[in-house]
Scaffold this motif. Structure first.
Motif, PDB file in Angstrom:
ATOM      1  N   ASN A 125       0.857  -1.329   0.122  1.00 25.05           N
ATOM      2  CA  ASN A 125      -0.039  -0.113  -0.130  1.00 25.05           C
ATOM      3  C   ASN A 125       0.938   1.275   0.010  1.00 25.05           C
ATOM      4  O   ASN A 125       0.590   2.149  -0.745  1.00 25.05           O
ATOM      5  CB  ASN A 125      -0.907  -0.003   1.149  1.00 25.05           C
ATOM      6  N   LEU A 157       2.000   1.724  -3.552  1.00 22.61           N
ATOM      7  CA  LEU A 157       1.087   2.089  -4.233  1.00 22.61           C
ATOM      8  C   LEU A 157       0.716   3.591  -4.070  1.00 22.61           C
ATOM      9  O   LEU A 157       0.547   4.494  -5.169  1.00 22.61           O
ATOM     10  CB  LEU A 157      -0.339   1.263  -4.064  1.00 22.61           C
ATOM     11  N   ILE A 158       0.703   4.158  -2.815  1.00 22.70           N
ATOM     12  CA  ILE A 158       0.436   5.518  -2.633  1.00 22.70           C
ATOM     13  C   ILE A 158       1.533   6.295  -3.170  1.00 22.70           C
ATOM     14  O   ILE A 158       1.590   7.322  -3.900  1.00 22.70           O
ATOM     15  CB  ILE A 158       0.141   5.896  -1.118  1.00 22.70           C
ATOM     16  N   GLY A 168       3.669   5.634  -5.676  1.00 26.55           N
ATOM     17  CA  GLY A 168       3.837   5.579  -7.149  1.00 26.55           C
ATOM     18  C   GLY A 168       2.595   6.335  -7.667  1.00 26.55           C
ATOM     19  O   GLY A 168       2.657   6.974  -8.703  1.00 26.55           O
ATOM     20  N   ILE A 169       1.491   6.445  -6.968  1.00 30.98           N
ATOM     21  CA  ILE A 169       0.324   7.600  -7.322  1.00 30.98           C
ATOM     22  C   ILE A 169       0.846   8.822  -7.260  1.00 30.98           C
ATOM     23  O   ILE A 169       0.794   9.661  -8.144  1.00 30.98           O
ATOM     24  CB  ILE A 169      -1.034   7.298  -6.679  1.00 30.98           C
ATOM     25  N   LEU A 170       1.684   9.271  -6.352  1.00 31.82           N
ATOM     26  CA  LEU A 170       2.097  10.591  -6.175  1.00 31.82           C
ATOM     27  C   LEU A 170       3.232  10.999  -7.318  1.00 31.82           C
ATOM     28  O   LEU A 170       3.229  11.893  -7.722  1.00 31.82           O
ATOM     29  CB  LEU A 170       2.771  10.858  -4.425  1.00 31.82           C
ATOM     30  N   MET A 190       3.426   9.553 -10.103  1.00 25.92           N
ATOM     31  CA  MET A 190       2.439   9.594 -11.337  1.00 25.92           C
ATOM     32  C   MET A 190       1.928  10.998 -11.476  1.00 25.92           C
ATOM     33  O   MET A 190       2.161  11.680 -12.656  1.00 25.92           O
ATOM     34  CB  MET A 190       1.527   8.698 -11.454  1.00 25.92           C
ATOM     35  N   PHE A 191       1.613  11.628 -10.359  1.00 23.75           N
ATOM     36  CA  PHE A 191       1.174  12.957 -10.365  1.00 23.75           C
ATOM     37  C   PHE A 191       2.045  13.966 -10.642  1.00 23.75           C
ATOM     38  O   PHE A 191       1.839  14.744 -11.651  1.00 23.75           O
ATOM     39  CB  PHE A 191       0.355  13.153  -8.966  1.00 23.75           C
ATOM     40  N   CYS A 222       3.112  13.675 -14.232  1.00 18.14           N
ATOM     41  CA  CYS A 222       1.913  14.047 -15.051  1.00 18.14           C
ATOM     42  C   CYS A 222       1.973  15.413 -15.281  1.00 18.14           C
ATOM     43  O   CYS A 222       1.840  16.277 -16.041  1.00 18.14           O
ATOM     44  CB  CYS A 222       0.606  13.523 -14.602  1.00 18.14           C
TER      45      CYS A 222
END
Length: 170
Positions: free
Chosen positions: A7, A10-11, A13-15, A17-18, A21
Motif C-alpha cells: 500500500n 502504491l500511494i 507510485g500514485i504521487l 505519477m501525479f 504528469c
C-alpha cells in the motif's frame, strides 16, 4: 489500520505519477494557456486599433470642417481673434473698446501670451461672446473677466464693460 509495504508503494507510485504528469503535461498546458490568453488580448487590441483609426479619420474630417468655418488663414492669432471678435460683436450688439497688444511671458521652453481686450454691452451678450470664444474658437482659455459698470455723467447712460484676459500657452 496498518499500511503494509504494498500500500505504501502504491500511494508513493500514485504521487510519483501525479508529479510526472504535472511536469510532462499540465505544466506545459498551463504555459500554453497563458500564451493563448496574451495572444487573444493582443489580437483584441489590434482589432480595436482599426476601429480607432476609422474614428480618428472621422474626427479629423469634422475638425477640419470646424477649422474651415472659422476662416483662420495664415495670419497671426491676434488678427484672427480680432476678426472673430468683430463678427461676434456685430451679431450680439457689442462694442470693442480696447484691444491691446498681447502680453508675452517666456519661461524656459514655454511662452505665455495674454491677450487683453475690453467689450461693452449687455451682460448676456458679453457672456455669449466669451462662451463662443472659449468653446468654439482655438484662441486659448479665458483666465479672468472683470465686469465694471460705467456711468457717463453727461448723457446719464450706464454701460457694462468687461475686461477679458485670454491666455495661450505655446
Amino acid at each position: 489500520m496498518k499500511l503494509n509495504k504494498r500500500n505504501k508503494y502504491l500511494i508513493g507510485g500514485i504521487l510519483a505519477m501525479f508529479l510526472v504528469c504535472y511536469f510532462l503535461a499540465v505544466k506545459n498546458t498551463l504555459a500554453l494557456k497563458s500564451q493563448l490568453l496574451a495572444s487573444q488580448k493582443q489580437h483584441g487590441v489590434h482589432m480595436n486599433i482599426n476601429q480607432q483609426v476609422s474614428q480618428l479619420a472621422i474626427k479629423e474630417q469634422r475638425l477640419d470642417l470646424e477649422l474651415s468655418s472659422l476662416h483662420l488663414d495664415d495670419t497671426s492669432m491676434q488678427n484672427n481673434l480680432l476678426r472673430v471678435l468683430n463678427k461676434k460683436s456685430e451679431d450680439n450688439g457689442l462694442k470693442i473698446i480696447v484691444f491691446n497688444a498681447p502680453h508675452i511671458v517666456q519661461d524656459n521652453n514655454t511662452e505665455l501670451k495674454t491677450q487683453i481686450f475690453t467689450l461693452e454691452g449687455s451682460y448676456s451678450s458679453i457672456l455669449k461672446v466669451l462662451y463662443e470664444l472659449e468653446s468654439k474658437g482655438s484662441f486659448g482659455r479665458i483666465t479672468h473677466v472683470n465686469f465694471e459698470k460705467q456711468r457717463d455723467l453727461r448723457s446719464r447712460v450706464s454701460s457694462l464693460q468687461a475686461t477679458v484676459y485670454l491666455e495661450v500657452i505655446n
